[in-house]
Design an enzyme around this catalytic site. Structure first.
Site, mmCIF file in Angstrom:
data_model
loop_
_atom_site.group_PDB
_atom_site.id
_atom_site.type_symbol
_atom_site.label_atom_id
_atom_site.label_comp_id
_atom_site.label_asym_id
_atom_site.label_seq_id
_atom_site.Cartn_x
_atom_site.Cartn_y
_atom_site.Cartn_z
ATOM 1 N N SER A 10 -10.519 0.204 6.800
ATOM 2 C CA SER A 10 -9.847 0.285 5.493
ATOM 3 C C SER A 10 -9.159 -0.989 5.014
ATOM 4 O O SER A 10 -8.709 -1.043 3.870
ATOM 5 C CB SER A 10 -8.815 1.407 5.510
ATOM 6 O OG SER A 10 -9.444 2.647 5.402
ATOM 7 N N LYS A 13 0.851 -1.195 0.000
ATOM 8 C CA LYS A 13 0.000 0.000 0.000
ATOM 9 C C LYS A 13 0.884 1.242 0.000
ATOM 10 O O LYS A 13 1.882 1.295 0.724
ATOM 11 C CB LYS A 13 -0.922 -0.010 1.219
ATOM 12 C CG LYS A 13 -1.941 1.132 1.222
ATOM 13 C CD LYS A 13 -2.926 1.029 2.390
ATOM 14 C CE LYS A 13 -3.975 2.138 2.326
ATOM 15 N NZ LYS A 13 -4.971 2.052 3.408
ATOM 16 N N SER A 58 -10.010 2.245 2.490
ATOM 17 C CA SER A 58 -9.082 2.973 1.654
ATOM 18 C C SER A 58 -8.052 2.082 0.953
ATOM 19 O O SER A 58 -7.411 2.519 -0.007
ATOM 20 C CB SER A 58 -8.317 3.999 2.496
ATOM 21 O OG SER A 58 -7.475 3.351 3.418
#
Lengths: 481, 95
Positions: free
Chosen positions: A181, A78, A157
């Site tokens: 998320s 990420k 997210s």
């Protein structure tokens, strides 16, 4: 060439050990696949040269019988984790050209375990979003949308991470979870997403959103893979003041743990208005699966559940407004030039941040400002205590809590964009465990009538990831796919 | 509680975020909605409840008060929008 698309991490480890294929073959397969699937927009930055280099080292280690736990396993990172020499943006224009000269502890731990970085995955700007529609680098598509001929969101997210694993562009990926998320995108993409106990994974080098809530975790295809990645990610880290010194178990021990006789709590307050009827059905199926395995099911009450989301939307923006004060256009990141210093700050931040981030910074600044601090921020901190206390009380009676992960399945790109609160409601079932810092997993448990995946969430006691994983495995074995 | 133009301007200034008129109008509506929604917390009885700043309950360890330098100046300055002779450059602040 082998088709590695549906491979799990555990079977890849086995295949590499048995010399059925090499890490270089695996890595090259995924590089080609990423290039073919650019329209999904899973990656902000690809690191293919680095991946090839790492794969060659891994193959050498395997040859010499020196394989580390994740040797040769290609993953997505990420873009919230700082990677030394590799651009790290947090999905924001303000960090569009930021190249860290240090490595986050979590990513460092993964590389030290032999994992291979294919690239940095797309995400909502500063992890603020539930649909991956707030990224400066464009929205991510959910690969499962093609099943229903719609462009669906992957959730957020950690949307790039989830979409990449779901579409077979990597074997696993990292996510970060502040209010859901990891778990929400995992649920939307038919994957396993685990948020460990707060303090398990170091926050060093992880770009901060809300420091009292942020926690890293893995997104994978299976529960076993989740345990494998988690093992590599966790560590005590003196560079993070809230890194836990609790002993780290062998997470693969979840396989030895029986759910028989465990008490599973079903919180009545999670039966919210607007809970999708297919999801309700799967929740009932989940209850019956645990009954069949000999677990004891009991109804519990978490009375402050409905206050969790408003509490979160005071605390998280408040912490964000302090954390994001560092983006001032002076030391790194985007700068909008101006003649006057104050003007430079205001323009840099006005142009550098996207809408959702600005909205949350405004809320956070407001609730911390003189005259409103007590009414909003302090009040929220007190309600957070009550929410946490609810869980503590319930865990006197039960060992695990079973709930749905989300109130609905993946929705179309462009939906829920008119009213921010509509988007926030996505996290209504994941936020309470975040506020209490508890470990929680989302496991694919079934499908709606359109064949879109539905995840169930298991919440555990602090530092009891093993029970959470063991219960997740029960779902995997019982769901019938 | 209601957010008007002047509050939005004041908060934007505190947050050091330049907003245009259009954004200002949108933010008035959105902030009113969001703050109106979180207002329901006022109904929760929190008498004698201690505020919870963090779930972390292990004692924090002191480290030796020793300066460490892990990076060289150039590495740090490489990321800056503007630098000169080993310094960050900002607009003139003293006349």
């Amino acid at each position: 060439m082998n088709d590695f698309e549906n491979l799990s991490i555990s079977s890849a480890i086995e295949g590499l050990a048995n010399k059925n294929f090499t890490s270089l073959e695996l890595t090259e397969f995924f590089i080609k696949k990423i290039e073919k699937n650019k329209d999904l927009n899973c990656f902000i930055t690809s690191t293919f040269d680095k991946a090839i280099e790492m794969a060659k080292i891994s193959d050498q280690k395997i040859k010499e019988n020196e394989a580390r736990p994740l040797e040769g396993i290609p993953i997505g990172m990420k873009d919230l984790f700082c990677t030394n020499g590799v651009r790290t943006t947090a999905g924001s224009k303000i960090l569009e050209n930021f190249v860290p000269f240090y490595e986050s502890t979590v990513s460092n731990n993964l590389w030290n375990s032999g994992a291979i970085m294919l690239g940095k995955t797309n995400m909502d700007e500063f992890a603020m979003g539930s649909a991956n529609t707030t990224s400066f680098f464009g929205n991510v598509k959910n690969p499962l949308g093609s099943k229903v001929n719609k462009e669906l969101v992957p959730g957020g997210s950690s949307g790039g991470s989830a979409s990449a694993v779901s579409s077979g562009l990597c074997l696993g990926s990292t996510g970060s979870d502040t209010g859901g998320s990891i778990r929400q995108p995992a649920s939307f993409c038919g994957l396993v997403g685990l948020k460990p106990t707060y303090g398990r994974c170091s926050r060093f080098g992880m770009i901060a959103f809300a420091s009292s809530l942020d926690q890293a975790g893995p997104i994978t295809k299976t529960v076993e893979d989740s345990a494998l990645m988690l093992q590599a990610m966790v560590s005590f880290d003196k560079r993070d003041s809230t890194s836990s010194r609790q002993s780290i178990p062998d997470f693969s021990d979840f396989k030895k743990l029986s759910i028989k006789g465990k008490r599973i709590g079903i919180p009545k307050e999670y039966m919210i208005d607007g809970l999708n009827s297919d999801i309700k059905k799967i929740w009932d199926s989940g209850i019956s699966w645990f009954k069949s395995e000999g677990a004891e099911i009991l109804e519990i009450s978490l009375p402050h559940t409905k206050s969790a989301l408003p509490t979160y939307y005071i605390i998280a923006p408040a912490e964000a407004s302090a954390n994001l004060a560092r983006y001032d256009g002076i030391r790194y990141g985007f700068r909008h030039n101006a003649d006057d210093l104050n003007d430079l700050y205001q323009k840099t931040r006005g142009f550098g941040f996207g809408k959702e981030v600005k909205r949350r910074l405004m809320i956070g600044t407001y609730v911390l400002s003189a005259g409103y601090y007590d009414a909003y921020y302090l009040k929220a901190l007190k309600v957070r205590k009550l929410i946490s206390q609810d869980f503590e009380d319930s865990f006197q009676k039960c060992d695990l809590i079973l709930t749905p992960t989300t109130p609905n399945v993946a929705f179309a790109i462009g939906e829920k964009q008119t009213n921010p609160i509509e988007m926030y409601l996505n996290d209504v079932l994941t936020v309470p465990a975040s506020l209490a810092g508890l470990p929680a997993i989302s496991v694919p448990s079934g499908f709606n009538s359109e064949k879109l995946p539905i995840g169930l969430q298991l919440i555990g006691k602090p530092f009891d990831e093993i029970s959470v994983l063991a219960a997740g495995a029960v779902i995997e074995e019982s769901r019938g796919f | 509680m209601s957010i008007d133009n002047s509050t939005v301007k004041k908060v934007a200034n505190l947050a050091r975020i330049e907003i245009n008129e259009e954004e200002e109008t949108t933010l008035i509506t959105e902030l009113n909605n969001i703050l109106g929604w979180v207002d329901e917390l006022k109904q929760v009885n929190t008498d004698s409840v201690e505020p919870m700043l963090s779930v972390f309950n292990e004692s924090m360890q002191m480290r030796e008060d020793k300066a460490e330098s892990n990076f060289d100046n150039n590495q740090i300055l490489d990321n800056s929008p503007e630098s000169n002779s080993g310094f960050f450059v900002v607009p003139r602040v003293v006349e």
